[in-house]
Structure formats: C-alpha cells, structure tokens
Design a protein around this motif. Structure first.
Motif, PDB file in Angstrom:
ATOM      1  N   ARG B  77       0.821  -1.205   0.000  1.00 46.66           N
ATOM      2  CA  ARG B  77       0.000   0.000   0.000  1.00 46.66           C
ATOM      3  C   ARG B  77       0.849   1.246   0.000  1.00 46.66           C
ATOM      4  N   GLY B  78       0.347   2.278  -0.602  1.00 48.28           N
ATOM      5  CA  GLY B  78       1.065   3.540  -0.584  1.00 48.28           C
ATOM      6  C   GLY B  78       0.087   4.679  -0.813  1.00 48.28           C
ATOM      7  N   ARG B  79       0.603   5.928  -0.756  1.00 46.45           N
ATOM      8  CA  ARG B  79      -0.246   7.099  -0.994  1.00 46.45           C
ATOM      9  C   ARG B  79       0.281   7.852  -2.192  1.00 46.45           C
ATOM     10  N   ALA B  80      -0.621   8.349  -2.996  1.00 48.84           N
ATOM     11  CA  ALA B  80      -0.197   9.106  -4.167  1.00 48.84           C
ATOM     12  C   ALA B  80      -1.059  10.348  -4.293  1.00 48.84           C
ATOM     13  N   LEU B  81      -0.445  11.433  -4.741  1.00 50.84           N
ATOM     14  CA  LEU B  81      -1.181  12.673  -4.954  1.00 50.84           C
ATOM     15  C   LEU B  81      -1.671  12.700  -6.394  1.00 50.84           C
ATOM     16  N   ILE B  82      -2.968  12.593  -6.566  1.00 50.31           N
ATOM     17  CA  ILE B  82      -3.551  12.587  -7.905  1.00 50.31           C
ATOM     18  C   ILE B  82      -4.440  13.826  -8.013  1.00 50.31           C
ATOM     19  N   GLY B  83      -4.100  14.734  -8.934  1.00 48.18           N
ATOM     20  CA  GLY B  83      -4.838  15.982  -8.994  1.00 48.18           C
ATOM     21  C   GLY B  83      -4.644  16.697  -7.669  1.00 48.18           C
ATOM     22  N   ALA B  84      -5.747  17.001  -6.994  1.00 47.60           N
ATOM     23  CA  ALA B  84      -5.632  17.659  -5.698  1.00 47.60           C
ATOM     24  C   ALA B  84      -5.892  16.692  -4.554  1.00 47.60           C
ATOM     25  N   GLU B  85      -6.078  15.435  -4.890  1.00 50.44           N
ATOM     26  CA  GLU B  85      -6.481  14.461  -3.878  1.00 50.44           C
ATOM     27  C   GLU B  85      -5.342  13.540  -3.484  1.00 50.44           C
ATOM     28  N   VAL B  86      -5.291  13.182  -2.209  1.00 52.91           N
ATOM     29  CA  VAL B  86      -4.375  12.126  -1.783  1.00 52.91           C
ATOM     30  C   VAL B  86      -5.132  10.812  -1.880  1.00 52.91           C
ATOM     31  N   CYS B  87      -4.611   9.884  -2.665  1.00 59.46           N
ATOM     32  CA  CYS B  87      -5.311   8.626  -2.872  1.00 59.46           C
ATOM     33  C   CYS B  87      -4.521   7.474  -2.286  1.00 59.46           C
ATOM     34  N   ASP B  88      -5.240   6.397  -1.927  1.00 55.11           N
ATOM     35  CA  ASP B  88      -4.598   5.146  -1.533  1.00 55.11           C
ATOM     36  C   ASP B  88      -4.265   4.371  -2.792  1.00 55.11           C
ATOM     37  N   LEU B  89      -3.049   3.869  -2.869  1.00 57.13           N
ATOM     38  CA  LEU B  89      -2.665   3.090  -4.039  1.00 57.13           C
ATOM     39  C   LEU B  89      -2.292   1.684  -3.577  1.00 57.13           C
ATOM     40  N   LEU B  90      -2.826   0.674  -4.271  1.00 58.51           N
ATOM     41  CA  LEU B  90      -2.538  -0.717  -3.905  1.00 58.51           C
ATOM     42  C   LEU B  90      -1.796  -1.397  -5.045  1.00 58.51           C
ATOM     43  N   ASP B  91      -0.633  -1.983  -4.715  1.00 57.61           N
ATOM     44  CA  ASP B  91       0.131  -2.739  -5.701  1.00 57.61           C
ATOM     45  C   ASP B  91      -0.178  -4.217  -5.461  1.00 57.61           C
ATOM     46  N   THR B  92      -0.703  -4.890  -6.477  1.00 61.17           N
ATOM     47  CA  THR B  92      -1.107  -6.292  -6.280  1.00 61.17           C
ATOM     48  C   THR B  92      -0.141  -7.231  -6.998  1.00 61.17           C
ATOM     49  N   PRO B  93      -0.100  -8.512  -6.567  1.00 60.91           N
ATOM     50  CA  PRO B  93       0.729  -9.489  -7.276  1.00 60.91           C
ATOM     51  C   PRO B  93       0.181  -9.701  -8.692  1.00 60.91           C
ATOM     52  N   GLY B  94       1.034 -10.041  -9.622  1.00 63.74           N
ATOM     53  CA  GLY B  94       0.614 -10.238 -11.008  1.00 63.74           C
ATOM     54  C   GLY B  94      -0.408 -11.365 -11.151  1.00 63.74           C
ATOM     55  N   VAL B  95      -1.356 -11.152 -12.052  1.00 68.86           N
ATOM     56  CA  VAL B  95      -2.372 -12.187 -12.288  1.00 68.86           C
ATOM     57  C   VAL B  95      -2.485 -12.450 -13.790  1.00 68.86           C
ATOM     58  N   ASN B  96      -2.750 -13.695 -14.138  1.00 66.11           N
ATOM     59  CA  ASN B  96      -2.997 -14.017 -15.533  1.00 66.11           C
ATOM     60  C   ASN B  96      -4.479 -14.138 -15.816  1.00 66.11           C
ATOM     61  N   ALA B  97      -5.256 -14.378 -14.773  1.00 69.05           N
ATOM     62  CA  ALA B  97      -6.695 -14.513 -14.967  1.00 69.05           C
ATOM     63  C   ALA B  97      -7.397 -14.162 -13.668  1.00 69.05           C
ATOM     64  N   LEU B  98      -8.660 -13.784 -13.777  1.00 66.40           N
ATOM     65  CA  LEU B  98      -9.443 -13.485 -12.575  1.00 66.40           C
ATOM     66  C   LEU B  98     -10.589 -14.478 -12.400  1.00 66.40           C
ATOM     67  N   ASP B  99     -10.724 -15.400 -13.347  1.00 65.09           N
ATOM     68  CA  ASP B  99     -11.709 -16.467 -13.118  1.00 65.09           C
ATOM     69  C   ASP B  99     -11.097 -17.793 -13.548  1.00 65.09           C
ATOM     70  N   GLY B 100     -11.808 -18.873 -13.299  1.00 65.52           N
ATOM     71  CA  GLY B 100     -11.262 -20.198 -13.584  1.00 65.52           C
ATOM     72  C   GLY B 100     -10.392 -20.656 -12.427  1.00 65.52           C
ATOM     73  N   ALA B 101      -9.375 -21.490 -12.725  1.00 74.34           N
ATOM     74  CA  ALA B 101      -8.490 -21.995 -11.679  1.00 74.34           C
ATOM     75  C   ALA B 101      -7.521 -20.892 -11.272  1.00 74.34           C
TER      76      ALA B 101
END
Lengths: 97, 609
Positions: B77-101
């Motif tokens: 997790r980290g914070r990033a300044l986007i426009g005028a807003e401070v946003c939460d940023l999430l870095d996720t592990p790489g995925v090849n698919a989101l459904d199936g096995a």
C-alpha cells in the motif's frame, strides 16, 4: 463444443511436442483433456491464432508465443496443436464453422 | 494487417472457454463525489509488466522490483497525490486470470478488484503483449469499475517492431490508454492526468464472441508489427543460457563468480578488514578499556565474552553485514537479468522427481537470499503439496545468504573439497527428502508451465536501491535479534545455564557429532538466527577450536538444522502450527542423524580436511 467439427483441419495440425527447434506455426487448438491446463495456457496467450516459434526441445521445451517466451514439460506441449507455417499460409480459413 | 499472419484463424474451434458477460451500467458508478475515505486505486496486471515500478513512480515509495514473474507477493500500500487528492494506491501481485483456476495470489487480487473498496482500477500491461493484456482487461471490465489501461515498456515494444494505435484502442475501449516507460518515468505525467478522468470500459458483448476472440480481434486491429531491432548480443545470450552445452558452463561460471565475490571478497577480505582490523584492533579494545571503568557486571555485559558490543554488534556488523551486502548485490544483478527463471529449464526433471516442477527453482534460489522471504514465495507453486515440499526443503537444506557466506568463509579457508563435501551432502539430503516426500504426501504436483522474462542488462540504480533496502531490512530485523541473543547468552552464562547446556548436550554434541561442547551454544544461537549461529561458528573456527572435519560436520548440521525463529513463524503463518511443529521435529532429527553419520564416516575412512 463437440469434437468432429472441421476435424479435417486438425489432421494437419501437429502437437507442439513433435516439432523441431526452429519450427514456426500458428496454434489451431488447445486440447481440453485437462481444463485447468488449457485455462492456464490461455491466460499466458496460448490460444488459437497465436504465433508459435519453437526455440528448443531439450532438456525442456521452450517456445515463443507471440512475444511471450514459455518453458513447458512434454505432457503440456502434447496438448497444443500447431499448424506449421509454410502449409498454413495458403490454405488458412477465415473461421472454421 | 497483411503482416499479421495470425489474422482470422478459426476461433469457433476453441471449445469450452465460455465467458458470460453482463455489461456494467456506467451511470451506476459516479466518478466524483465527496468521500468519507480516500479514493482507492488498485494496480493490476499480468506478471512482470512493471506494476511495482509504476507504484514506485506514483507513490515515491520503493516496492521491490525484479525481472521475474512473482516478485510481489501480497499487497503493498502507498499514498499518491492525484490531482488535488491524496489517494490510496494498492500494488497487487501479477495475475494471468481473474476467473477459472486461480492461484492464491490471483484469488487475493480478484477479491480486491471486485470488492467494494476498489474505486478505480489501473491495469498495467506489457505493450508487447497486447493480446494477453486485453484478455485480462475483459475480466477486469466484468467488475464494472472505472479503469485506465497503461501500456508499459513501449520502448522495448518499439525495439521489437511493435506499434500500438493507442488513440484507436482508447476510443474502442472507452477508457484512457496511456503509453509509459515506467523505469525512466516517461508517460507518468500523462498517467497522473488520466487518473483524474477514468471511465468504465465499454466491452461490447457480441453474441458468439468470447474474451479470447475479442482480445485477438482488437490486437489485430490496433497493433502493427514492423521490423525488429533487438540487439543481437541479447538474442545470443538468451539462447546461450538456456541451451545445455553453453548453459551449464555459464551456470558454473555464475556460481564461481558468486563464490569469488561473496565467499572470498565479502567473507574474507571485507570481514578481515572489519573484524580483524576495525573491530579487533580499534573498536573492541577501546570499548574494553572504557568499560574497564564500569562495575564488573556492566563491564561484562558490554564488553565481556558475551558482551553486547564485543559479541552482538561485532557479529552483526563485522561478520554478517559485509557478507549479506555482497550477496544482495550479486543476487540483485541475477534477479534483474532474467537469468534465474531460466534455470528452471535445466532443473525441471530433477524437481519432478521430488514432487515439484521446474518452477520451484525460484523459491529455492530466493531462499539463498532469505529463507523467510522464500517461504512466502512458495505461493507461486501450483498445489498445496508442492508448497509443503518446497517449505520443508527450504527449512531443511537451503542456507540463507549470511549462512552461505560464513560457510564459504570458514570452509573456503580450509579446502575446496571440504566446501564441496558440505554442499554435496546437503543437496543429496534434499533430493532424498524431496523424493520420499513426493511419494509419502498426498496430492499432486502441477504441470510445468513457466513464463521466461526477457534477458536484460540490469540497471545499476535498481540493484543499488534494492540492495540498500535489503541491507536496511537486514539491519532492522537482524541486529535486534543478535542483541537479544547476546543478552540471552549472557544471562544463561551468569546463571550457569551454558555449563548445564554443554553438560546435557555433551552425549549428542561430543559423542555423536564429535564436536567441542561449546558448539552447543552455537546451535542455540543458530535457532535465534541462522546467520548468528554461523557467525558463532566462524568465531570458534577463527580461535582454532575446530578441526577441518569438525567444521564440516558442524556446518552441515547447522545448515540442515532448524530454521531460524523468523522462518518458523512464517511457516506457522503460511501452513499452521501443526505443520510447523512437524517440520521442526523432522528437520532436527535429519540434521543430527546426518551429522552423526558424517562424523563416523569421516573417522572410518580416515578423511581429514
């Protein structure tokens, strides 16, 4: 999907495991005898239409699929059916059914 | 598209990949509103496309970056300044698919992206692999979240002759599509701007079209293939490392270079300078003379045999630090070059005999850095059985960086044969245990399918950054434990615990293993941290208390012996306390048995080093 549709085209396709290094072709079909394997391959880009270039066959099979380089064991390579490039170029069909 | 020979092959012949899709209603997802909590942005993408680099660029925080799939395990997790807003940023592990096995990591990422917490999804893609990326785009679109597509590594794509009609693709998908070279920070300004105006993707569900067909058609339409201009040397090197004739000599050369850099330069030259000269002649004498003014208890506590400075700090800074630093440097180089996953091609058969597959080479080699981290990395393996076998092998046989280097430091000084004996015995032990585990444990192994990252010349900046981060982590993690360990030994020594320990363990330590009784202390230290124990042995060897044979036996037992506390806690976390206890007992038995056999074999065969 029933087997047998356009079976004649699969006759010409050869399993990836039987190809020599340097062979170039296009994936025609991935056998679904094990669904999880086919899903994993599909997610890596090994789907019908993908271009294949066999790089090496010993000690493991290494091939390039579009821009992804993949190493697989022989059992996996057996389930990937390839249409070899020189024969494919003239006779390719738009869609099979 | 005449240069796209794959255009229009028979898709209908692909059976079974059905993907029911309901288009999300964009009106239901308001893009701007006053928020109770910061906007949450999730980075997602195929493995090894540079998510962590984009994360680092946006947040200013460094997330470990390497050149192989699966560097990120778990969510950062980290914070990033986007426009005028401070946003939460999430870095996720790489995925090849989101459904199936789904693998463990893919399931985690899916939950995050589909869950109510993710407000905006940024898909990072390798520009060379548009088709694969789009298959994932389809699945992300199913979650109905506003999104942005980032085509990263466009420089490498251009070198491969690939150009993408970004504007056309953006219009087709109805979302911003941004080209970046994250490693150089190019395109990041555009990305920041785009983050303020994301949109829900328009993935039109046409009858009879699944995501494979859809992605293929889009890739054919928007991707142009021109002449490649990839460096010849790069291509040659890629071929050389994976062919047995050239690959095996290269492997030997890499191992030897590692030995020279870590075992000789780190463990002998640098340790000699720090321990022998700086600590031995300057710091410790100064500490001892200063502490001489203090009451005896305080003097011993700081500067005695088990003194905080004379032992704890000396071990941590003078013996282990140079060694881990040199190791992390060379290790970072290997990680970023893309070399390590290619070892899987050679080792696949061996690992298959052990109930694993070639993919297991990643956690095993990473274990040489730190077994605790590597235990987490076993998540990339396919089945629970594989993960269990890999965790046991890591706990049993894979020495971590600090331990490895002290092994090299001690045995390298005795003889090369001694070093090879130790590695031979440990490797054999791992193969035997793996072979038996493959047959005894229930379950299956998964099939070997591994994506090989491109061979690249590593960037010095990233290696240095990664090394600094890891050394900092080492100091934060290890030094306190070294100090706690020293205090523990000091207290044990005061209450006579050490004498008691030496007496109780004498039958095993001296009788079976043929080692000096003082080695028992070292084994206790080894449990606190493997490298702490190894440093203790290093000290014993330097004082001339260990013969060659004893050094080999002691180090073999120490290598096989129980993992350190941190590793054990990680096993508890990943596999539960019962499995951890079983592994603990098993590993102890194997270690003592092997040491005993080795000791007697040396005696019977009159082997001395």
């Amino acid at each position: 999907m029933p087997l047998g549709c356009s079976i004649s085209r699969f006759d010409e396709a050869r399993p990836l495991s039987s190809l020599e290094p340097g062979a170039i072709g296009v994936v025609v079909r991935v056998l679904r005898d094990r669904a999880d394997r086919a899903d994993r391959l599909a997610a890596l880009g090994v789907t019908p239409g993908a271009r294949i270039h066999v790089l090496q066959t010993f000690p493991g099979i290494v091939f390039q699929c579009d821009e992804t380089e993949l190493a697989v064991e022989r059992t996996v390579a057996r389930s990937i059916l390839i249409d070899i490039a020189d024969r494919a170029s003239g006779t390719r069909l738009a869609t099979s059914t | 598209m005449s240069d796209q020979p794959s255009g229009g092959i028979g898709f209908a012949s692909l059976p079974g990949v059905a993907c029911p899709y309901v288009a999300p209603d964009p009106a239901e997802t308001p893009l701007l509103k006053l928020r109770v909590r910061p906007l949450r942005i999730v980075l997602i993408g195929n493995p090894n496309v540079g998510k962590s680099l984009v994360f680092g660029r946006l947040t200013g925080r460094y997330a470990t970056v390497s050149n192989y799939p699966g560097t990120t395990v778990g969510v950062t997790r980290g914070r990033a300044l986007i426009g005028a807003e401070v946003c939460d940023l999430l870095d996720t592990p790489g995925v090849n698919a989101l459904d199936g096995a789904l693998s463990e990591d893919e399931a985690i990422t899916r939950r995050i992206v589909a869950g109510p917490d993710a407000d905006l999804v940024v898909q990072v893609a390798d520009a060379r692999n548009l088709r694969r990326a789009l298959m994932l785009t389809w699945q992300i679109a199913e979650c109905g979240k506003p999104m942005i597509l980032v085509l990263n590594m466009v420089d490498e794509a251009h070198a491969h002759g690939i150009e993408i009609d970004t504007a056309g693709l953006a219009a087709e998908l109805g979302i911003p599509v941004i080209e970046t070279v994250a490693v150089e920070g190019r395109g990041l300004t555009e990305l920041r701007t785009a983050l303020t105006r994301p949109a829900a993707p328009l993935v039109r569900a046409e009858p009879g079209k699944d995501r494979v067909r859809w992605a293929h058609d889009l890739a054919v339409t928007f991707r142009r293939q021109r002449r490649r201009s990839v460096g010849r040397f790069q291509e040659w090197l890629n071929q050389a490392v994976r062919r047995p004739i050239t690959g095996l000599p290269i492997l030997v050369a890499v191992l030897y270079a590692t030995y020279l850099f870590v075992g000789v330069f780190g463990a002998q030259t640098l340790v000699g300078l720090l321990e022998g000269s700086l600590f031995g002649k300057v710091i410790n004498p100064a500490v001892v003379s200063t502490a001489g003014q203090l009451p005896p208890f305080a003097r011993d506590f700081l500067a005695g045999d088990y003194g905080l400075i004379t032992m704890g700090i000396t071990y941590a800074i003078a013996i282990v630090l140079p060694v881990v630093t040199t190791f992390f440097l060379i290790f970072g180089f290997l990680e970023d070059s893309g070399y390590i996953p290619r070892l899987a091609i050679f080792s696949d058969r061996l690992f298959r005999a052990m109930g694993l597959n070639g993919k297991a080479v990643l956690p095993m080699v990473l274990g040489l850095g730190c077994d605790t981290m590597a235990t987490m990395t076993t998540r990339i393996l396919g089945t629970p059985k594989e993960r269990l076998i890999a965790i046991v092998l890591l706990a049993l046989g894979v020495p971590c960086s600090a331990q490895l280097a002290t092994i090299m430091g001690i045995l390298g000084g005795i003889s090369f044969a001694a070093l090879m004996t130790l590695f031979g015995v440990v490797l054999l032990q791992m193969v035997v245990v793996g072979f038996l585990a493959a047959r005894v444990l229930p379950g299956d192994r998964s099939e070997f399918i591994l994506e090989l990252p491109p061979i690249r010349w590593p960037r010095l900046r990233n290696i240095l950054r990664k090394t600094v981060q890891r050394v900092r982590w080492y100091l934060g993690e290890a030094v306190p434990l070294f100090l706690i360990g020293t205090v523990l030994l000091f207290s044990l020594d005061r209450i006579g615990g050490l004498t008691w320990l030496a007496r109780v363990s004498r039958p095993v330590v001296s009788g079976w293993l043929g080692l000096p009784p003082k080695t028992a202390e070292v084994f206790v230290m080894g449990f606190l941290r493997r490298d702490y124990g190894a440093a203790g042995l290093f000290d014993l060897a330097h004082q001339g208390l260990l013969s060659g044979v004893q050094a080999v036996v002691a180090l073999t037992v120490m290598t096989l012996f129980v993992p350190c506390v941190a590793n054990l806690l990680m096993i508890v976390k990943e596999r539960g306390p019962r499995v951890a206890l079983a592994i603990f007992v098993f590993v102890t038995v194997v270690a003592v048995t092997t040491g005993t056999v080795l000791n007697h074999a040396f005696g019977l065969l009159h082997i001395a080093f």
